[in-house]
Design a protein around this motif. Structure first.
Motif: not given
Length: 249
Positions: A132-133, A109-114, A141-161
């Motif tokens: 995981l991107d 699965l290729d995902t941003s984790g957002f 910086t995460y918000q500047r890069v994505t223009r719409t997203g937040r970092l927290t969901p990706t970190v949470r997803f990584a630890h769930r995995l």
């Protein structure tokens, strides 16, 4: 009177057969349409909207995968679901990956984790590897890069995995003037080092190969004047991950 089940349908933008890019071995890669993020360096703006995909049932996609089944098994590969953002269509992804697992195919699965919270346990049961991107380690910086997203969901997803023992290959796109600040790089490296199932980190140099797609769509490419990173910068950034004991590609 029996009720016919409604086939699960997804929006598939395109598919490809690739080697060494989207997981181990030779892969059948399905690119789904639709993504909630608008990353400045995105090279596929044509996948942003689900309406740009072809309505496809699970049976239709699996039938196409079966044409390559023997070839990808012999080549030590499997099936990768990419995007866009595949977790924007979790029911479709779950059914496709479950069917691929039943066929004995390695799945990725290729995902941003957002949108990681949309992946239920049944979907993750059918995943052998997550690409995981991680866009950035600094929230601003995460918000500047994505223009719409937040970092927290990706970190949470990584630890769930990691909690489920699922291997992860992390991808980090290095963009001069955007993601290359040492504090941001170190923040990404710290996040990754805290996830025990990360097998490797791919530091990917930014490129402008998608510029023609922006022009065709009449969309401004925000990084049109940004040069790809040089070898010295790439070596420095890769070194920050290696310093934490991580395998870097």
């Amino acid at each position: 009177m029996s009720v016919q089940a409604v086939p699960v349908t997804g929006a598939v933008h395109s598919f490809d057969v690739s080697t060494g890019v989207d997981g181990p071995g030779t892969r059948f890669v399905a690119f789904l349409a639709g993504c909630p993020l608008r990353c400045q360096y995105c090279h596929s703006p044509d996948t942003w909207y689900q309406r740009n995909g072809e309505p496809t049932t699970v049976d239709e996609l699996v039938t196409r995968i079966r044409r390559y089944e023997r070839f990808i098994k012999v080549a030590g590969g499997g099936v990768t679901i990419s995007g866009g953002e595949p977790l924007q269509q979790p029911a479709f992804v779950r059914e496709v990956l479950t069917r691929c697992t039943a066929m004995g195919l390695h799945t990725a699965l290729d995902t941003s984790g957002f949108l990681g919270d949309r992946a239920d346990d049944a979907l993750l049961d059918a995943v052998d590897l997550v690409l995981l991107d991680i866009k950035s380690g600094d929230p601003g910086t995460y918000q500047r890069v994505t223009r719409t997203g937040r970092l927290t969901p990706t970190v949470r997803f990584a630890h769930r995995l990691a909690g489920r023992g699922i291997p992860i290959w992390v991808r980090f796109v290095l963009v001069p003037g955007l993601t290359d600040d040492p504090a941001n790089v170190d923040a990404v490296a710290d996040i990754v080092a805290a996830v025990p199932t990360v097998e490797r980190v791919e530091v990917l140099p930014f490129h402008r190969l998608g510029a023609g797609k922006y022009a065709a769509l009449g969309i401004d490419f925000p990084l049109a004047e940004t040069e790809p990173p040089g070898a010295e910068l790439l070596d420095r950034v890769r070194g920050r991950f290696r310093a934490r004991g991580l395998t870097v590609c």
